[in-house]
Design an enzyme around this catalytic site. Structure first.
Site, short mmCIF file in Angstrom:
data_model
loop_
_atom_site.label_atom_id
_atom_site.label_comp_id
_atom_site.label_asym_id
_atom_site.label_seq_id
_atom_site.Cartn_x
_atom_site.Cartn_y
_atom_site.Cartn_z
CG HIS A 40 -1.77 -0.98 1.23
ND1 HIS A 40 -2.94 -1.03 2.04
CD2 HIS A 40 -2.26 -1.97 0.51
CE1 HIS A 40 -3.87 -1.96 1.95
NE2 HIS A 40 -3.11 -2.59 0.64
CE1 TYR B 27 -4.84 3.27 9.73
CE2 TYR B 27 -5.33 3.00 11.97
CZ TYR B 27 -4.54 2.68 11.06
OH TYR B 27 -3.68 1.83 11.13
N PRO C 146 -3.13 -0.67 19.53
CG PRO C 146 -5.00 -2.38 18.51
CD PRO C 146 -4.34 -1.46 19.92
CE LYS D 104 4.40 2.27 13.60
NZ LYS D 104 5.10 1.89 12.35
CE1 TYR E 295 -0.69 3.40 10.03
CE2 TYR E 295 0.41 2.13 8.20
CZ TYR E 295 -0.65 2.46 9.33
OH TYR E 295 -1.80 1.44 9.52
P1 RFL Z 1 3.34 -12.80 20.91
O1 RFL Z 1 3.24 -13.10 19.61
O2 RFL Z 1 2.44 -12.55 22.03
O3 RFL Z 1 4.02 -14.14 21.13
C1 RFL Z 1 4.49 -14.61 22.16
C2 RFL Z 1 4.72 -16.46 22.27
O4 RFL Z 1 5.09 -16.81 23.63
C3 RFL Z 1 4.22 -18.14 23.91
N1 RFL Z 1 4.13 -18.25 25.41
C4 RFL Z 1 4.99 -19.24 25.88
N2 RFL Z 1 5.68 -20.09 25.44
C5 RFL Z 1 6.40 -20.90 26.21
N3 RFL Z 1 6.24 -20.87 27.80
C6 RFL Z 1 5.31 -19.72 28.09
N4 RFL Z 1 5.46 -19.77 29.66
C7 RFL Z 1 4.93 -19.20 27.57
N5 RFL Z 1 3.91 -17.76 27.66
C8 RFL Z 1 3.61 -17.74 26.10
C9 RFL Z 1 2.90 -17.76 23.30
O5 RFL Z 1 1.97 -18.84 23.07
C10 RFL Z 1 3.11 -16.93 22.09
O6 RFL Z 1 3.18 -17.72 20.72
O7 RFL Z 1 4.50 -11.93 21.20
P2 RFL Z 1 5.62 -11.30 20.20
O8 RFL Z 1 6.42 -12.32 19.58
O9 RFL Z 1 6.57 -10.33 21.15
O10 RFL Z 1 4.99 -10.39 19.12
C11 RFL Z 1 4.10 -9.37 19.42
C12 RFL Z 1 2.74 -9.35 18.33
O11 RFL Z 1 2.25 -10.50 18.39
C13 RFL Z 1 1.93 -8.20 18.77
O12 RFL Z 1 2.69 -6.99 19.20
C14 RFL Z 1 1.07 -7.83 17.43
O13 RFL Z 1 0.09 -8.87 17.47
C15 RFL Z 1 0.13 -6.36 17.90
N6 RFL Z 1 -0.54 -6.05 16.87
C16 RFL Z 1 -0.31 -5.49 15.72
N7 RFL Z 1 1.00 -5.34 15.44
C17 RFL Z 1 1.41 -4.75 14.05
O14 RFL Z 1 2.67 -4.43 14.17
N8 RFL Z 1 0.79 -4.41 13.31
C18 RFL Z 1 -0.69 -4.59 13.39
O15 RFL Z 1 -1.25 -4.15 12.39
C19 RFL Z 1 -1.11 -5.23 14.62
N9 RFL Z 1 -2.51 -5.50 14.78
C20 RFL Z 1 -2.04 -6.30 17.14
C21 RFL Z 1 -2.72 -5.87 15.90
C22 RFL Z 1 -2.53 -7.09 18.17
C23 RFL Z 1 -3.97 -7.35 18.19
N10 RFL Z 1 -4.46 -8.00 19.07
C24 RFL Z 1 -5.32 -9.14 19.30
C25 RFL Z 1 -3.81 -7.93 20.58
C26 RFL Z 1 -4.20 -6.32 16.16
C27 RFL Z 1 -4.88 -6.78 17.31
C28 RFL Z 1 -6.55 -6.78 17.25
C1 PHB Z 2 -5.34 -5.14 11.09
O1 PHB Z 2 -5.36 -5.36 9.78
O2 PHB Z 2 -5.34 -5.98 11.69
C2 PHB Z 2 -4.76 -3.86 11.62
C3 PHB Z 2 -4.57 -2.61 10.69
C4 PHB Z 2 -4.08 -1.57 11.09
C5 PHB Z 2 -3.90 -1.24 12.67
C6 PHB Z 2 -4.19 -2.24 13.36
C7 PHB Z 2 -4.65 -3.63 12.88
O3 PHB Z 2 -3.71 -0.08 13.02
#
Ligand code: RFL
Ligand code: PHB
Length: 391
Positions: free
Chosen positions: A72, A201, A293, A297, A385
């Protein structure tokens, strides 16, 4: 068992760390509490910064991303019934963002790990870390019913916000900085062709809404809701009605509707732990910080942390020098706080706060009006961004 780096957690941080270390000839073992199927199916982030895409491509794990990711040029900001385009590629001299689901990143990194023959243990139980401030830290866990101990030079605490690594550090050694937001996001996946080529957004008097996507056939949508919103109160019809009310612009743009195939509520917080290092334990990703979110990031920040960590460990094993390792937390935190600021700013600008009055609402509209009319302001948004440089 013995290894150079013991990594707890197979999220983006843990898997990318293992891969970057492997490229430097450094051994690691990855321990994950969940199954492979579970982590490869968990729907979370969707937007990758240019910085993350570049890193994945350079590390040889960007092939499917380059083939299937949706590149994008920018995003839309929508308010007062109008959409305003922010052309980030033009504003940043050619950088862009890529829509590629987090679980696809996970699949690519798990595959890279298996191809490299590197150990990754799923479904581990009762994980605990020991002697983290000594010379030989240990991880104890159970795998397939058997108690195991893994002795390491270093530990990668990549187990997310609810993991065990951060809580193993003596409380007085860490300082937590935190902010909770009085709302959450209700997120859905719908079987509907995206009706806009780029993310939208939306600031609306009924609350924030975000139009995103996952593929040419799947739309991803979010609605601002209560932090403890009960999903049972949201039928598909109610979700679509609310989405249409918030998103439809005066020129008639609105998301296309379709069957809702997945739904969930996410609460929103900002959180940073200082320091990100204690003894031989290095915390990375959500284990060390959470962003709301709105700036997309979290995953990107997790990948940036481990890029810094892998380089520091490589330097240590190559030369015996510890200075990059000793500066790990300081190096990461400079970037972490800038990303915290950006995520807080996007969140504050685009959401309705229950404590706000009419003054605040007009101020928010004025901010959006200023932003979308000022090249300087749009450039600032764009460079954050698409991703700040790693150093
Ligand atoms: P994770 O992905 O939570 O992975 C941690 C892993 O550790 C495991 N774990 C264990 N394993 C062994 N022993 C234990 N005691 C353990 N405890 C936990 C877990 O099962 C898991 O597999 O952390 P990590 O690697 O730091 O990654 C972080 C990202 O996952 C997170 O920041 C993003 O998902 C946030 N996020 C977004 N980030 C972006 O950069 N761009 C986005 O568009 C974006 N959108 C989002 C998001 C997060 C969302 N939610 C659901 C919180 C949108 C949403 C809705
Ligand atoms: C997503 O597509 O899940 C998404 C996109 C932008 C955001 C957060 C989540 O700021």
């Amino acid at each position: 068992m013995r290894t150079q780096v013991g990594i707890v957690g197979a999220g983006p941080a843990g898997l990318m760390l293992a891969h970057l270390l492997h490229l430097q000839g450094i051994e690691s073992v990855v321990l994950e509490a969940r199954s492979r199927d579970y982590i490869e199916g968990r729907v979370r982030a969707g937007v990758l910064e240019q910085t993350t895409v570049d890193l994945m491509v350079q590390a040889g794990v960007g092939e499917r991303l380059q083939r299937q990711g949706l590149v994008h040029r920018g995003i839309y900001l929508s308010f007062s019934g109008r959409r305003h385009h922010i052309d980030m590629t033009e504003l940043t001299g050619g950088r862009s963002l890529t829509v590629y689901a987090q679980h696809e990143v996970i699949k690519d990194l798990v595959q890279a790990r298996l191809d490299a023959g590197g150990p990754i243990l799923f479904d581990v139980e009762d994980v605990s870390i020991h002697e983290i401030d000594g010379a030989r830290p240990k991880i104890r866990f159970r795998h397939q019913g058997q108690p195991q101990e893994l002795e390491c030079d270093f530990l990668g605490g990549c187990d997310g916000y609810h993991g065990i690594c951060r809580t193993a550090v003596p409380e007085k050694a860490l300082t937590a900085y935190e902010r909770h937001y009085p709302f959450g996001w209700l997120g859905i996946l719908a079987e509907a062709a995206p009706s806009s080529e780029e993310l939208v957004y939306t600031y609306h008097e009924r609350g924030f809404a975000l139009f995103s996507m996952r593929s040419p056939m799947v739309t991803r949508l979010y609605l601002q809701c209560a932090p403890d919103e009960d999903l049972a109160g949201w039928s598909d019809d109610r979700i679509w009605e609310e989405m249409m009310t918030r998103c439809t612009t005066r020129d008639g743009w609105a998301p296309k509707q379709g069957p809702v195939i997945q739904r969930g509520v996410t609460d929103m917080r900002s959180f940073v732990i200082e320091s990100m290092q204690y003894g031989r334990l290095f915390l990375a990703g959500d284990a060390a910080h959470i962003v709301p979110p709105t700036g997309a990031k979290g995953l990107n920040l997790a990948v940036a942390d481990v890029a810094v960590l892998a380089r520091a460990m490589a330097e240590f094993y190559r030369t015996g020098r510890r200075d990059l390792l000793d500066r790990y937390s300081e190096t990461c935190l400079r970037r972490v706080w800038k990303v915290q600021r950006f995520s807080w700013w996007m969140t504050s600008m685009l959401h309705r706060f229950t404590s706000d009055n009419d003054f605040d609402q007009r101020r928010q509209i004025a901010e959006l009006d200023y932003l979308t009319g000022s090249r300087a302001a749009m450039t600032s948004l764009a460079e954050n961004y698409v991703g700040l440089p790693l150093d």
